[in-house]
Design an enzyme around this catalytic site. Structure first.
Site, PDB file in Angstrom:
ATOM      1  N   HIS A 140     -10.647   7.250   1.243  1.00 32.78           N
ATOM      2  CA  HIS A 140      -9.251   7.076   0.816  1.00 32.78           C
ATOM      3  C   HIS A 140      -9.144   5.976  -0.228  1.00 32.78           C
ATOM      4  CE1 HIS A 140      -9.812   3.926   3.833  1.00 32.78           C
ATOM      5  NE2 HIS A 140      -8.864   3.254   3.191  1.00 32.78           N
TER       6      HIS A 140
ATOM      7  N   HIS B 166     -10.613   0.904  -3.048  1.00 30.86           N
ATOM      8  CA  HIS B 166     -12.015   0.921  -2.632  1.00 30.86           C
ATOM      9  C   HIS B 166     -12.947   1.548  -3.670  1.00 30.86           C
ATOM     10  CE1 HIS B 166     -10.784  -0.246   1.361  1.00 30.86           C
ATOM     11  NE2 HIS B 166     -10.151   0.875   1.612  1.00 30.86           N
TER      12      HIS B 166
ATOM     13  N   ASP C 286      -4.640  -0.651  -1.745  1.00 32.25           N
ATOM     14  CA  ASP C 286      -5.958  -0.529  -1.150  1.00 32.25           C
ATOM     15  C   ASP C 286      -6.794   0.098  -2.272  1.00 32.25           C
ATOM     16  OD1 ASP C 286      -7.345  -1.021   1.283  1.00 32.25           O
ATOM     17  OD2 ASP C 286      -7.274   1.108   1.833  1.00 32.25           O
TER      18      ASP C 286
ATOM     19  N   ASP D   7       0.802  -1.237   0.000  1.00 30.75           N
ATOM     20  CA  ASP D   7       0.000   0.000   0.000  1.00 30.75           C
ATOM     21  C   ASP D   7       0.835   1.288   0.000  1.00 30.75           C
ATOM     22  OD1 ASP D   7      -2.009  -1.849   0.181  1.00 30.75           O
ATOM     23  OD2 ASP D   7      -2.906  -1.079   2.023  1.00 30.75           O
TER      24      ASP D   7
ATOM     25  N   CYS E 263      -2.407  -2.803   7.568  1.00 34.55           N
ATOM     26  CA  CYS E 263      -2.179  -3.708   6.440  1.00 34.55           C
ATOM     27  C   CYS E 263      -0.968  -4.610   6.643  1.00 34.55           C
ATOM     28  CB  CYS E 263      -2.022  -2.909   5.158  1.00 34.55           C
ATOM     29  SG  CYS E 263      -1.981  -3.979   3.729  1.00 34.55           S
TER      30      CYS E 263
ATOM     31  N   LYS F 228      -7.032  -4.844  -2.985  1.00 35.58           N
ATOM     32  CA  LYS F 228      -7.881  -5.323  -1.890  1.00 35.58           C
ATOM     33  C   LYS F 228      -8.851  -4.239  -1.464  1.00 35.58           C
ATOM     34  CE  LYS F 228      -4.485  -3.889   1.492  1.00 35.58           C
ATOM     35  NZ  LYS F 228      -5.317  -2.963   2.260  1.00 35.58           N
TER      36      LYS F 228
HETATM   37  C1  VGL Z   1      -5.395   0.420   5.637  1.00 34.16           C
HETATM   38  C2  VGL Z   1      -6.663   1.759   6.972  1.00 34.16           C
HETATM   39  C3  VGL Z   1      -7.669   1.730   6.044  1.00 34.16           C
HETATM   40  C4  VGL Z   1      -4.113  -0.292   5.390  1.00 34.16           C
HETATM   41  C5  VGL Z   1      -6.397   0.373   4.709  1.00 34.16           C
HETATM   42  O1  VGL Z   1      -3.995  -0.907   4.313  1.00 34.16           O
HETATM   43  O2  VGL Z   1      -3.213  -0.257   6.259  1.00 34.16           O
HETATM   44  N1  VGL Z   1      -5.524   1.096   6.766  1.00 34.16           N
HETATM   45  N2  VGL Z   1      -7.519   1.036   4.918  1.00 34.16           N
HETATM   46 ZN    ZN Z   2      -8.742   1.202   3.209  1.00 31.96          ZN
END
Ligand code: VGL
Ligand code: ZN
Length: 205
Positions: free
Chosen positions: A81, A48, A46, A8, A151, A106
């Site tokens: 995010h 979304h 990440d 990430d 993560c 993911k």
């Molecule tokens: C994550 C917070 C929200 C991460 C992803 O990948 O660490 N943390 N979404």
């Molecule tokens: Zn996230």
């Protein structure tokens, strides 16, 4: 056979991003220098949809940092995010992706979050990364990136559970520390599961 997972390393997790990890960008040069030491490099994002259930904005009256029940699982609410195909979801511009063999995404299902790059938070679906690494003959998984207490931690725990020898390169990770001490507790929890915490200079000799 050793694989490095670039976890990430996206704009939204870096200073100036929507869910900035303090000094998140500081690990990018290290992530670049580590890559030649590995047989295989993969990266995660990440990723979304805009209607994702982990976004406080999708729960009127809620604020980031609150916890809700999302489809039967406890869920921390985050600022919007890493929305698919936005600049915030792109890799940090200084990240060298030329050696990245494959990118795994993911958090694509709006009803469930996915901190781990192997499984969603309910272990309902796999991302394919575990099978991919096994099929490539990977025995040792090394993690660097963001965020150490989300993560990276959950990915490392899943990697260990999948019987990979699992290493976390501590100085090539940064954490959120939502509650002060989260990073320290994450390191202890990983260590208690047999995960090896190492420094980048132990790898780049
Ligand atoms: C994550 C917070 C929200 C991460 C992803 O990948 O660490 N943390 N979404
Ligand atoms: Zn996230």
């Amino acid at each position: 056979m050793k694989a490095l997972i670039l976890t990430d390393l996206q704009n939204d997790f870096c200073p100036g991003g929507a869910l900035a990890v303090p000094h998140g960008d500081a690990v990018v040069p290290l992530a670049n220098r580590l890559q030649p030491c590995f047989d295989l490099v993969v990266a995660t994002q990440d990723w979304h949809p805009a209607d994702h259930g982990s976004f406080a904005a999708n729960h009127p009256g809620s604020e980031p940092g609150e916890t809700i029940d999302l489809d039967g699982l406890e869920q921390i609410l985050w600022p919007v995010h890493c929305v698919q195909s936005t600049a915030g979801a792109e890799f940090h511009p200084d990240l060298d992706t030329s050696k990245v063999d494959r990118v795994f995404r993911k958090g694509t299902d709006p009803r469930i979050d996915s901190y781990s790059c192997f499984f969603d938070n309910g272990h309902r679906k796999a991302t394919g990364l575990g099978d991919y690494l096994k099929q490539k003959g990977v025995t040792d998984v090394y993690l660097c990136g963001l965020a150490l207490d989300y993560c990276v931690k959950f990915s490392a725990l899943d990697a260990a559970a999948l019987c990979f020898t699992t290493w976390v390169i501590e100085d090539a990770c940064r954490g959120i520390d939502k509650q002060p001490g989260d990073v320290a507790r994450a390191l202890e929890q990983m260590q208690s599961q047999g995960i090896r915490i190492v420094r980048s200079d132990e790898i780049m000799r």
